[in-house]
Design a protein around this motif. Structure first.
Motif, PDB file in Angstrom:
ATOM      1  N   LEU A 176       0.828  -1.198   0.000  1.00 45.72           N
ATOM      2  CA  LEU A 176       0.000   0.000   0.000  1.00 45.72           C
ATOM      3  C   LEU A 176       0.866   1.252   0.000  1.00 45.72           C
ATOM      4  N   ALA A 177       0.568   2.140  -0.909  1.00 47.26           N
ATOM      5  CA  ALA A 177       1.271   3.424  -0.927  1.00 47.26           C
ATOM      6  C   ALA A 177       0.803   4.274   0.245  1.00 47.26           C
ATOM      7  N   HIS A 178       1.617   5.277   0.588  1.00 46.68           N
ATOM      8  CA  HIS A 178       1.229   6.154   1.695  1.00 46.68           C
ATOM      9  C   HIS A 178       0.408   7.348   1.216  1.00 46.68           C
ATOM     10  N   ALA A 179       0.342   7.549  -0.119  1.00 50.06           N
ATOM     11  CA  ALA A 179      -0.439   8.656  -0.657  1.00 50.06           C
ATOM     12  C   ALA A 179      -1.000   8.262  -2.014  1.00 50.06           C
ATOM     13  N   PHE A 180      -2.275   8.550  -2.228  1.00 49.88           N
ATOM     14  CA  PHE A 180      -2.956   8.254  -3.484  1.00 49.88           C
ATOM     15  C   PHE A 180      -3.509   9.554  -4.062  1.00 49.88           C
ATOM     16  N   LEU A 181      -3.443   9.671  -5.382  1.00 46.95           N
ATOM     17  CA  LEU A 181      -4.008  10.833  -6.065  1.00 46.95           C
ATOM     18  C   LEU A 181      -4.988  10.335  -7.117  1.00 46.95           C
ATOM     19  N   MET A 182      -6.266  10.722  -6.979  1.00 45.66           N
ATOM     20  CA  MET A 182      -7.295  10.392  -7.952  1.00 45.66           C
ATOM     21  C   MET A 182      -7.592  11.629  -8.801  1.00 45.66           C
ATOM     22  N   THR A 183      -7.496  11.472 -10.113  1.00 47.80           N
ATOM     23  CA  THR A 183      -7.774  12.593 -11.000  1.00 47.80           C
ATOM     24  C   THR A 183      -8.732  12.157 -12.096  1.00 47.80           C
ATOM     25  N   ALA A 225     -11.772   0.300   2.846  1.00 48.07           N
ATOM     26  CA  ALA A 225     -11.016  -0.922   2.577  1.00 48.07           C
ATOM     27  C   ALA A 225      -9.833  -1.082   3.534  1.00 48.07           C
ATOM     28  N   LEU A 226      -9.190   0.051   3.864  1.00 51.32           N
ATOM     29  CA  LEU A 226      -8.016  -0.025   4.739  1.00 51.32           C
ATOM     30  C   LEU A 226      -8.382  -0.203   6.201  1.00 51.32           C
ATOM     31  N   ASN A 227      -9.578   0.217   6.607  1.00 49.51           N
ATOM     32  CA  ASN A 227      -9.947   0.204   8.023  1.00 49.51           C
ATOM     33  C   ASN A 227     -11.016  -0.825   8.369  1.00 49.51           C
ATOM     34  N   CYS A 228     -11.488  -1.587   7.385  1.00 48.54           N
ATOM     35  CA  CYS A 228     -12.531  -2.578   7.657  1.00 48.54           C
ATOM     36  C   CYS A 228     -11.974  -3.675   8.585  1.00 48.54           C
ATOM     37  N   VAL A 229     -12.792  -4.058   9.567  1.00 44.09           N
ATOM     38  CA  VAL A 229     -12.407  -5.134  10.492  1.00 44.09           C
ATOM     39  C   VAL A 229     -13.314  -6.345  10.346  1.00 44.09           C
ATOM     40  N   GLY A 230     -14.275  -6.302   9.413  1.00 47.10           N
ATOM     41  CA  GLY A 230     -15.159  -7.438   9.181  1.00 47.10           C
ATOM     42  C   GLY A 230     -16.287  -7.516  10.193  1.00 47.10           C
ATOM     43  N   PRO A 231     -17.318  -8.300   9.902  1.00 46.83           N
ATOM     44  CA  PRO A 231     -18.455  -8.421  10.834  1.00 46.83           C
ATOM     45  C   PRO A 231     -18.053  -8.957  12.201  1.00 46.83           C
ATOM     46  N   GLN A 276       0.821   7.825  -5.492  1.00 47.44           N
ATOM     47  CA  GLN A 276       0.425   6.821  -6.474  1.00 47.44           C
ATOM     48  C   GLN A 276      -0.815   7.357  -7.195  1.00 47.44           C
ATOM     49  N   ARG A 277      -0.663   7.563  -8.487  1.00 46.13           N
ATOM     50  CA  ARG A 277      -1.694   8.288  -9.244  1.00 46.13           C
ATOM     51  C   ARG A 277      -2.637   7.328  -9.958  1.00 46.13           C
ATOM     52  N   PHE A 278      -3.939   7.648  -9.880  1.00 44.40           N
ATOM     53  CA  PHE A 278      -4.960   6.902 -10.609  1.00 44.40           C
ATOM     54  C   PHE A 278      -5.766   7.890 -11.457  1.00 44.40           C
ATOM     55  N   ASP A 279      -5.752   7.673 -12.772  1.00 43.54           N
ATOM     56  CA  ASP A 279      -6.535   8.512 -13.689  1.00 43.54           C
ATOM     57  C   ASP A 279      -7.871   7.823 -13.928  1.00 43.54           C
ATOM     58  N   LEU A 280      -8.919   8.355 -13.334  1.00 43.61           N
ATOM     59  CA  LEU A 280     -10.249   7.781 -13.498  1.00 43.61           C
ATOM     60  C   LEU A 280     -10.809   8.196 -14.856  1.00 43.61           C
ATOM     61  N   ARG A 281     -11.287   7.230 -15.605  1.00 40.96           N
ATOM     62  CA  ARG A 281     -11.736   7.465 -16.966  1.00 40.96           C
ATOM     63  C   ARG A 281     -13.171   7.985 -16.997  1.00 40.96           C
ATOM     64  N   ARG A 282     -13.484   8.617 -18.105  1.00 41.32           N
ATOM     65  CA  ARG A 282     -14.898   8.925 -18.362  1.00 41.32           C
ATOM     66  C   ARG A 282     -15.657   7.613 -18.492  1.00 41.32           C
ATOM     67  N   ILE A 283     -16.848   7.576 -17.955  1.00 40.19           N
ATOM     68  CA  ILE A 283     -17.638   6.351 -17.990  1.00 40.19           C
ATOM     69  C   ILE A 283     -18.313   6.251 -19.350  1.00 40.19           C
ATOM     70  N   PRO A 284     -18.167   5.126 -20.063  1.00 40.64           N
ATOM     71  CA  PRO A 284     -18.798   5.003 -21.387  1.00 40.64           C
ATOM     72  C   PRO A 284     -20.309   5.192 -21.302  1.00 40.64           C
ATOM     73  N   ALA A 285     -20.876   5.713 -22.390  1.00 42.03           N
ATOM     74  CA  ALA A 285     -22.307   6.020 -22.406  1.00 42.03           C
ATOM     75  C   ALA A 285     -23.153   4.769 -22.217  1.00 42.03           C
ATOM     76  N   GLU A 286     -22.723   3.636 -22.807  1.00 42.11           N
ATOM     77  CA  GLU A 286     -23.543   2.428 -22.668  1.00 42.11           C
ATOM     78  C   GLU A 286     -23.576   1.932 -21.227  1.00 42.11           C
ATOM     79  N   LYS A 287     -22.434   2.079 -20.495  1.00 49.57           N
ATOM     80  CA  LYS A 287     -22.432   1.673 -19.087  1.00 49.57           C
ATOM     81  C   LYS A 287     -23.286   2.620 -18.242  1.00 49.57           C
ATOM     82  N   LEU A 288     -23.241   3.896 -18.573  1.00 50.23           N
ATOM     83  CA  LEU A 288     -24.097   4.839 -17.859  1.00 50.23           C
ATOM     84  C   LEU A 288     -25.559   4.520 -18.086  1.00 50.23           C
TER      85      LEU A 288
END
Length: 554
Positions: free
Chosen positions: A64-71, A88-94, A203-215
Motif C-alpha cells: 500500500l502506498a502512503h499517498a494516493f491521487l485520484m484525477t 477498505a483499509l480500516n474494515c475489520v469485518g463483521p 500513487q496516481r490513478f486517472d479515473l476514466r470517463r464512464i462510457p455512455a452504454e455503461k451509464l
C-alpha cells in the motif's frame, strides 16, 4: 368551619387518563439520486475496473502506498473512491477480526462510520475553502498522533490543486515520509495544477470517463430501484448528455423523473429532448438529407420547425456534426453504437456508401465553422440559417479530386450545372453584357471588383480561344482548379450565362502581363531610336534612359 380536602376521596369526575401521544416522526428528507446511489463498494464503482484491480492487488500483497491521487473529470467517482479506499483499509469485518480488503463488509463500525462521514480518524478537507498553509499545518501536527479507533488515520483532501504554493511546500516533507499509521488521499479535476513535487510522492490513478452504454445500464438499474419506467432511448440521451459523468447523468435523470411525475407517465425520449433542448434524431436525419440534396427551402423550414419547438440552434449544428462524424465512422467500418435506434444506424450506413471521404471532411469543416459562428453570434438562428446555406452551396461544388482529374484530362471546368430549364427557349444574354474580347472581359471583371481573380488571370492565363460563352486556355501552364471554378461563377454573374471553360494542350497566347510588358519594351526601343534621344545619349555617354511604364515616357 373551613372545608377540608380528603386526599383519599375519589375525584369528582372519573375521567379515563389518555395515553401520552408520541410525536409523529418527521418525514425522511429526500436525497437526490446522485447521493442516494453513491457507490458503497468497489463493485458498484462503474467504469474503473483497472484501478480497482490495481488496488486489490496492492492490498492483497500488502504493498500500500502512503499517498494516493485520484484525477479525472467531474462525477467519475474520485471522492467516492477515496472513501472506499478508507473503508477498505480500516474494515475489520463483521466479527471484528478482519484486515484490509478490497471488499469491505459495510457492516462493521468503521465501515458504517466512514460511510456516514462520522469516523474520527477519517478526516475530509475541502481544499477550495482551506487553501492556506495554516490549514495544512493543522494536518501535519495532527498526523503525529496515532489513530484513535481505526487501523489508519486517513486524510482525504478534495480539489487538492486549490492549495496555495506555500501550503504544498509545507506538506511535502510529511507527504514524503508520513508516520506509518497515516494515509493521504487526494482528489482533483485539474492535475496539471498540482506541483510535480507532490505528484512524484503519490500513487496516481486517472479515473476514466464512464462510457455512455455503461451509464445507460446504470441508469436503468436506478430507475428499476426507484420504480420508474424509462424508455431506452431516453436513458441513452441522458447518458450522452452526461459526457462520462455519473453524477451529472443522475442529476439529469432526477430532473427527468420529476418531469415524468408531473406528466403522469414514465421517462420518455421526447420529454428528455425537450428538457435538454436537444434535436429530435428523426428531424436531424431529415435536415441532413435536405442539406445533401441541396434543398435550401426545405432545410431552412426544417431548422425553423426545430427552433419553434425550443431547440437551440447550437444544438442543431452539434447534432449535424455528430451525424457527419457517425457517417464517417460507418464508412471506415467502425462499430455501431448500441444506444442508437435501428433506423439511425441504417441511415448512417446508407450515407456512408454514397458519400466520399473528401465530401465528409468538407462537411465536417463547414459544420464546425458554422457551430462556432452560431455559438458566438448575436442572432443565433439567423447565423444557423446562413451556415446551412453555406453547406448547401458547398455541396453542389465539384470535388477537388474531380477537378484535378478534369484538368489532367483537359475536360470542362464550368460552374455546377444549373437546374434543367423549362421547355421554353433558353434566355440568351444580351450582346452588351458579353465582353468583345479577352482583355475586355478581364477589364469587366476588374470593374466588378474581382481583383484577386483578375490578378491571377493577368499573370497566368494563356488564351487559346475566346468564343463566348466558351473559353479555352492553354494547358501548358495549368491554372488552379479554384481559379477556373471562380472564373466560371464570376462570368455567369457578369453575363447571365453559363460559360464552358476548357484546357487545350497548345502553347496559347502570352499572358496579359507578358503582352503588356512586350508592348512596353517595344515602345522603349522606339523611343531610343528617335533623333532627340540619340543626340542626348551622344552628348552624355554615361546617361541612361529611365522608362516609366505607367506613363510610357521618360
Amino acid at each position: 368551619m373551613a372545608d377540608t380536602l380528603d386526599m383519599d376521596a375519589p375525584p369528582p369526575f372519573d375521567l379515563p387518563m389518555a395515553a401520552p401521544v408520541a410525536p409523529a416522526p418527521a418525514p425522511e428528507a429526500y436525497r437526490v439520486l446522485a447521493r442516494k446511489y453513491r457507490p458503497q463498494t468497489f463493485r458498484q464503482l462503474i467504469g474503473q475496473d483497472a484501478m480497482v484491480q490495481t488496488l486489490g492487488n496492492a492490498i492483497k500483497r500488502d504493498r500500500l502506498a502512503h499517498a494516493f491521487l485520484m484525477t479525472g473529470v467531474r462525477g467519475v467517482g474520485k471522492t467516492s473512491t477515496a472513501r472506499l479506499i478508507a473503508k477498505a483499509l480500516n474494515c475489520v469485518g463483521p466479527d471484528g477480526q478482519g484486515g484490509p480488503t478490497i471488499d469491505p463488509c459495510g457492516q462493521c463500525e468503521p465501515c458504517r462510520a466512514i460511510a456516514e462521514g462520522r469516523h474520527i480518524d477519517v478526516i475530509e478537507m475541502d481544499a477550495a475553502s482551506h487553501t492556506g498553509v495554516d490549514d495544512v499545518r493543522e494536518i501535519i501536527e495532527a498526523s503525529r498522533y496515532a489513530a484513535v479507533a481505526a487501523r489508519f488515520k486517513i486524510y482525504i483532501i478534495d480539489e487538492v490543486h486549490m492549495l496555495s504554493k506555500n501550503a504544498f511546500n509545507a506538506l511535502l516533507k510529511t507527504l514524503e515520509e508520513p508516520p506509518a499509521h497515516v494515509k493521504f488521499l487526494f482528489a482533483t479535476t485539474e492535475v496539471n495544477k498540482v506541483p510535480i513535487t507532490v505528484l512524484s510522492r503519490c500513487q496516481r490513478f486517472d479515473l476514466r470517463r464512464i462510457p455512455a452504454e455503461k451509464l445507460a445500464e446504470h441508469f436503468a438499474k436506478v430507475c428499476a430501484a426507484e420504480g420508474v419506467t424509462a424508455e431506452g432511448e431516453a436513458l441513452a440521451l441522458i447518458a450522452r448528455a452526461a459526457e462520462g459523468s455519473a453524477r451529472d447523468g443522475l442529476s439529469i435523470l432526477d430532473q427527468a423523473i420529476a418531469h415524468a411525475g408531473l406528466e403522469g407517465g414514465g421517462v420518455s425520449a421526447e420529454a428528455v429532448r425537450q428538457m435538454l433542448g436537444l434535436s429530435d434524431r428523426g428531424a436531424v436525419r431529415d435536415l441532413f438529407g435536405l442539406l445533401l440534396g441541396g434543398d435550401a427551402g426545405g432545410a431552412l423550414a426544417s431548422l425553423r420547425r426545430q427552433y419553434d419547438h425550443g431547440v437551440d440552434p447550437v444544438s442543431v449544428l452539434r447534432a449535424l456534426m455528430e451525424m457527419v462524424h457517425g457517417v464517417t465512422l460507418a464508412k471506415v467500418g467502425g462499430a455501431d453504437d448500441p444506444a442508437q435506434a435501428l433506423e439511425e444506424r441504417e441511415a448512417r450506413r446508407d450515407w456512408a456508401t454514397r458519400l466520399s471521404f473528401p465530401v465528409l471532411h468538407r462537411l465536417w469543416q463547414l459544420m464546425l465553422k458554422g457551430h462556432d459562428e452560431v455559438a458566438q453570434a448575436a442572432l443565433p438562428i439567423e447565423a444557423a440559417e446562413m451556415a446551412l446555406l453555406r453547406v448547401i452551396h458547398a455541396s453542389q461544388l465539384p470535388d477537388p479530386g474531380e477537378l484535378a482529374r478534369r484538368i489532367a484530362e483537359g475536360g470542362a471546368l464550368a460552374a455546377p450545372p444549373a437546374p434543367a430549364p423549362a421547355p421554353a427557349a433558353p434566355p440568351v444574354a444580351p450582346v452588351s453584357l458579353i465582353p468583345a474580347d479577352f482583355p475586355a472581359m478581364v477589364e469587366a471583371l476588374d470593374a466588378a471588383n474581382q481583383l484577386a481573380l483578375v490578378a491571377r488571370l493577368r499573370q497566368g492565363a494563356r488564351l487559346v480561344r475566346y468564343a463566348p460563352p466558351e473559353l479555352v486556355f492553354s494547358g501548358s501552364r495549368p491554372m488552379s482548379a479554384d481559379t477556373l471554378a471562380e472564373l466560371a461563377s464570376a462570368l455567369k454573374t457578369l453575363t447571365r450565362q453559363v460559360w464552358k471553360i476548357t484546357l487545350d494542350d497548345v502553347p496559347g497566347e502570352p499572358t496579359l502581363n507578358e503582352a503588356e510588358a512586350a508592348a512596353d519594351e517595344a515602345r522603349r526601343q522606339a523611343m531610343l531610336k528617335t533623333e532627340l534621344v540619340q543626340a542626348a545619349m551622344a552628348a552624355f555617354p554615361d546617361a541612361e534612359l529611365v522608362w516609366n511604364s505607367q506613363r510610357s515616357s521618360m
